[in-house]
Scaffold this active site. Structure first.
Site, short mmCIF file in Angstrom:
data_model
loop_
_atom_site.label_atom_id
_atom_site.label_comp_id
_atom_site.label_asym_id
_atom_site.label_seq_id
_atom_site.Cartn_x
_atom_site.Cartn_y
_atom_site.Cartn_z
N SER A 127 -9.14 22.27 2.33
CA SER A 127 -7.67 22.31 2.32
C SER A 127 -7.12 21.18 3.19
CB SER A 127 -7.20 23.69 2.76
OG SER A 127 -5.83 23.87 2.47
N ASN A 176 -11.13 22.18 -2.12
CA ASN A 176 -9.82 22.80 -2.30
C ASN A 176 -8.72 21.96 -1.66
OD1 ASN A 176 -12.02 25.11 -1.98
ND2 ASN A 176 -10.44 25.86 -3.39
N HIS A 197 -8.72 29.82 -3.54
CA HIS A 197 -8.67 28.80 -2.50
C HIS A 197 -9.78 28.93 -1.47
CE1 HIS A 197 -6.61 25.59 -0.44
NE2 HIS A 197 -6.59 26.27 0.70
#
Length: 281
Positions: free
Chosen positions: A111, A135, A256
């Protein structure tokens, strides 16, 4: 390339997700280190802490020197100032590499950690042996950009949002319950100011290093879940197509927090990446 369906996570896989003992770098970054061999650096996402890499630490500390670091303002790491951008987080990572005297290092980020890893390979490519972008976002469309900027503004005004991320990051699959509980606990522990600073940088950072991928000479893995609504498979495939040694892996049936909900599948792909010198056929 689609990978799946993935083996579901189990409580055994996540048992190591209790608190890891931390060391502190000379300039205030908290980290956990285990294993010997080539260095593998793990950087988590906004609201998380280094324990989010527990399945990967357990697996790869058997073959590598694994270093999992708390992002600024998370876990035990000192904050960056209000108004810091993603470039400031990348500069922080460069200082951390200096403090640990790390040479060429394999860097995996999740992320916002992925965004930082992309900035690292763009900013100091000679120090990055290979990069894994888990992700991660890439050139959000106008609707997604407006939504993430609105969330950043709400966080600055109202504090840490827990329910929104959990709804986006997980489906209702019973096998994901343990990972969801851990993620909720980490969101509850995060420093509100550190979270707001990081999320604001994340919200505005998707274009900052988006043009770097054609110049990235090292192996570059782009991995996400098939159901991730924000770090989409289309983003992963677009970055992989732009990078000379890039390839995409999509974990079917996950969202996620795929490194927690599908640890066996993710670890298998990371093991492939850690020995790659070119992109797989």
């Amino acid at each position: 390339m689609q990978t799946g369906p993935a083996t579901p996570s189990s409580d055994t896989d996540l048992a190591a997700a209790g608190a890891f003992p931390r060391q502190k770098s000379a300039r205030g970054a908290a980290y956990f280190e285990a294993g010997e061999g080539d260095a593998l650096l793990l950087i988590h996402g906004v609201g998380m802490r280094l324990e989010a890499w527990a399945p990967q630490i357990e697996r790869f500390s058997k073959t590598h020197r694994v270093i999992a670091v708390d992002m600024p303002g998370h876990g035990g790491s000192d904050r960056l100032p209000v108004g810091s951008s993603v470039t400031d987080f990348v500069a922080w990572l460069g200082r951390f590499l200096d403090d640990l005297n790390l040479g060429r290092t394999s860097i995996a980020g999740h992320s916002m950690g992925a965004m930082i890893s992309g900035g690292a390979v763009a900013s100091f490519p000679g120090r990055v042996a290979r990069v894994a972008y888990l992700n991660g976002v890439y050139r959000r469309d106008p609707q997604a950009k407006a939504a993430v900027l609105a969330r950043a503004e709400a966080i600055r005004a109202e504090g840490v949002d827990k329910e929104g991320p959990l709804a986006r990051w997980f489906d209702d699959e019973p096998n994901n319950r343990r990972a969801r509980e851990l993620t909720r606990a980490w969101l509850e522990q995060v420093d509100p100011e550190g979270y707001a600073v990081a999320y604001t940088a994340f919200a505005g950072g998707d274009e900052t290093y988006a043009d770097c991928w054609p110049e990235v000479a090292c192996p570059a893995l782009f991995l996400t879940g098939s159901g991730d609504p924000n770090s989409t498979p289309e983003m992963a495939r677009a970055m992989a197509a732009a990078a000379p040694k890039g390839w995409a892996r999509i974990i079917e049936g996950h969202r996620h927090m795929v490194n927690l909900t599908a640890p066996e599948a993710v670890n298998a792909v990371l093991a492939e990446w850690l020995v790659a010198e070119e992109k797989p056929a």
